[in-house]
Enzyme design. Structure first.
Site, mmCIF file in Angstrom:
data_model
loop_
_atom_site.group_PDB
_atom_site.id
_atom_site.type_symbol
_atom_site.label_atom_id
_atom_site.label_comp_id
_atom_site.label_asym_id
_atom_site.label_seq_id
_atom_site.Cartn_x
_atom_site.Cartn_y
_atom_site.Cartn_z
ATOM 1 N N ASN A 83 -18.838 3.684 41.373
ATOM 2 C CA ASN A 83 -19.519 4.586 42.300
ATOM 3 C C ASN A 83 -20.670 5.233 41.531
ATOM 4 O O ASN A 83 -20.446 6.096 40.697
ATOM 5 C CB ASN A 83 -18.502 5.641 42.789
ATOM 6 C CG ASN A 83 -19.145 6.738 43.609
ATOM 7 O OD1 ASN A 83 -20.312 6.652 43.988
ATOM 8 N ND2 ASN A 83 -18.381 7.796 43.880
ATOM 9 N N LYS A 124 -22.928 7.181 42.497
ATOM 10 C CA LYS A 124 -23.303 8.517 42.996
ATOM 11 C C LYS A 124 -24.838 8.605 43.102
ATOM 12 O O LYS A 124 -25.461 7.605 43.437
ATOM 13 C CB LYS A 124 -22.692 9.599 42.105
ATOM 14 C CG LYS A 124 -21.176 9.398 41.977
ATOM 15 C CD LYS A 124 -20.451 10.559 41.394
ATOM 16 C CE LYS A 124 -18.953 10.236 41.340
ATOM 17 N NZ LYS A 124 -18.150 11.338 40.832
ATOM 18 N N HIS A 178 -14.928 10.473 49.966
ATOM 19 C CA HIS A 178 -14.972 10.900 48.556
ATOM 20 C C HIS A 178 -14.884 12.428 48.489
ATOM 21 O O HIS A 178 -15.428 13.123 49.360
ATOM 22 C CB HIS A 178 -16.263 10.404 47.902
ATOM 23 C CG HIS A 178 -16.248 10.611 46.416
ATOM 24 N ND1 HIS A 178 -16.575 11.808 45.853
ATOM 25 C CD2 HIS A 178 -15.893 9.793 45.405
ATOM 26 C CE1 HIS A 178 -16.435 11.717 44.526
ATOM 27 N NE2 HIS A 178 -16.020 10.498 44.233
ATOM 28 N N GLU A 185 -16.414 14.549 46.835
ATOM 29 C CA GLU A 185 -17.696 15.260 46.853
ATOM 30 C C GLU A 185 -18.218 15.381 48.295
ATOM 31 O O GLU A 185 -18.843 16.382 48.648
ATOM 32 C CB GLU A 185 -18.709 14.547 45.936
ATOM 33 C CG GLU A 185 -18.374 14.827 44.469
ATOM 34 C CD GLU A 185 -18.746 13.715 43.504
ATOM 35 O OE1 GLU A 185 -19.581 12.860 43.821
ATOM 36 O OE2 GLU A 185 -18.157 13.708 42.394
ATOM 37 N N GLU A 213 -7.847 9.929 43.835
ATOM 38 C CA GLU A 213 -8.742 10.586 42.892
ATOM 39 C C GLU A 213 -8.425 12.076 42.842
ATOM 40 O O GLU A 213 -8.931 12.846 43.674
ATOM 41 C CB GLU A 213 -10.199 10.405 43.328
ATOM 42 C CG GLU A 213 -10.646 8.964 43.399
ATOM 43 C CD GLU A 213 -12.159 8.841 43.226
ATOM 44 O OE1 GLU A 213 -12.570 8.201 42.262
ATOM 45 O OE2 GLU A 213 -12.908 9.414 44.028
ATOM 46 N N GLY A 217 -15.160 13.515 36.848
ATOM 47 C CA GLY A 217 -16.318 13.963 36.072
ATOM 48 C C GLY A 217 -15.994 15.046 35.063
ATOM 49 O O GLY A 217 -16.895 15.672 34.502
ATOM 50 N N SER A 236 -12.374 10.064 35.740
ATOM 51 C CA SER A 236 -12.571 9.911 34.295
ATOM 52 C C SER A 236 -11.938 8.641 33.722
ATOM 53 O O SER A 236 -11.399 8.660 32.615
ATOM 54 C CB SER A 236 -12.090 11.160 33.555
ATOM 55 O OG SER A 236 -12.825 12.303 33.986
HETATM 56 P P1 PGA Z 1 -15.687 9.897 37.322
HETATM 57 O O1 PGA Z 1 -15.851 9.827 38.904
HETATM 58 O O2 PGA Z 1 -15.244 8.518 36.868
HETATM 59 O O3 PGA Z 1 -17.053 10.253 36.804
HETATM 60 O O4 PGA Z 1 -14.663 10.924 37.023
HETATM 61 C C1 PGA Z 1 -14.949 9.109 39.712
HETATM 62 C C2 PGA Z 1 -15.337 9.218 41.164
HETATM 63 O O5 PGA Z 1 -15.783 10.292 41.586
HETATM 64 O O6 PGA Z 1 -15.205 8.239 41.927
#
Ligand code: PGA
Length: 250
Positions: free
Chosen positions: A9, A11, A94, A96, A166, A172, A212
């Site tokens: 992803n 982003k 997601h 976010e 997740e 992140g 992560s």
């Molecule tokens: P990350 O994000 O690997 O940077 O923690 C995962 C995601 O949001 O899909």
């Protein structure tokens, strides 16, 4: 045997030209991959990435989609546009999108059904915040996101759904759920799916872990019974990190 799926992803990263160059390099680095590989660029970068991956088995996904078919919805992107651009799968729900843009389970459910009706596969993201986990609400939250996110989705359509677990506190932040913690959340999700759709749908469901994921922890996560792939954010942005994640079993 469930077919592993590793998705990146991106982003809000990668311009059309940077994304195309990156995708071409990635395709070379993961040529021998035995898993399903997906990259999800920003909307404007999709076209150049699809072109760069013409001769590769890497699929191109989208990070979001409208809940509407067409019309006066300024700034939105429809399922038909994604299909026509070469997208095969779309990430929905997601954290976010849920936290920053206020997407609700009901809204996400409309998008899930619309994507399926346009022959797009779906990665449905679910996961708890730290507050919810510490407040003992992990199972309640996962159950609600699964039941409401998949409302009115038929058992037949479930082969086009991937669920990504997740935990929001792991996204992140550099903090990963331990393989055991992730596995038990995945087992809970599989059990909820079994209650809704029966054993064979539950057994075939691909459940990705996200939060992560890095080259250094992917093997331990993938060794767990209920973890069938990864949804990778930060570490999907360089070939040095994403290729070894995709090739975790090589
Ligand atoms: P990350 O994000 O690997 O940077 O923690 C995962 C995601 O949001 O899909």
């Amino acid at each position: 045997m469930r077919k592993v799926c590793i998705a990146g992803n991106w982003k809000m990263n990668m311009t059309p030209s940077a994304g195309a160059a990156f995708a071409a390099e990635l395709a070379k680095a993961v040529k021998d991959a035995s898993v399903r590989v997906v990259v999800a660029p920003p909307f404007v970068t999709i076209g150049s990435v699809v072109k760069a991956l013409e001769n590769s088995s890497i699929e191109v996904g989208a990070q979001n989609m409208s809940d509407q078919v067409s019309g006066a919805f300024t700034g939105e992107i429809s399922p038909e546009m994604l299909k026509d651009a070469g997208v095969t799968i779309v990430i929905l729900g997601h954290s976010e999108r849920r936290a920053i843009y206020g997407e609700t389970d009901d809204f996400i459910n409309r998008k899930v059904k619309l994507a399926l009706s346009h022959d797009l596969d779906v990665i449905l993201c679910v996961g708890e915040t730290l507050e919810e986990r510490e407040g003992g609400k992990l199972e309640e939250v996962l159950k609600r996101q699964i039941v409401e996110g998949l409302k009115d989705v038929s058992a037949d359509s479930m082969e086009n759904i991937i669920v990504a677990y997740e935990p929001v506190w792991a996204i992140g932040t550099g903090k990963t759920a331990t393989p055991d913690d992730a596995n038990s959340a995945h087992a809970f999700i599989r059990n909820e799916i079994e209650k809704l759709y029966g054993k064979s749908v539950a057994e075939s469901l691909i459940i990705q872990y996200g939060g992560s994921v890095k080259p250094s922890n992917v093997k331990d996560l993938m060794a767990m019974e209920h973890i069938d792939g990864a949804l990778v954010g930060g570490a999907s942005l360089t070939v040095e990190q994403f290729a070894p994640i995709v090739r975790y079993n090589k």
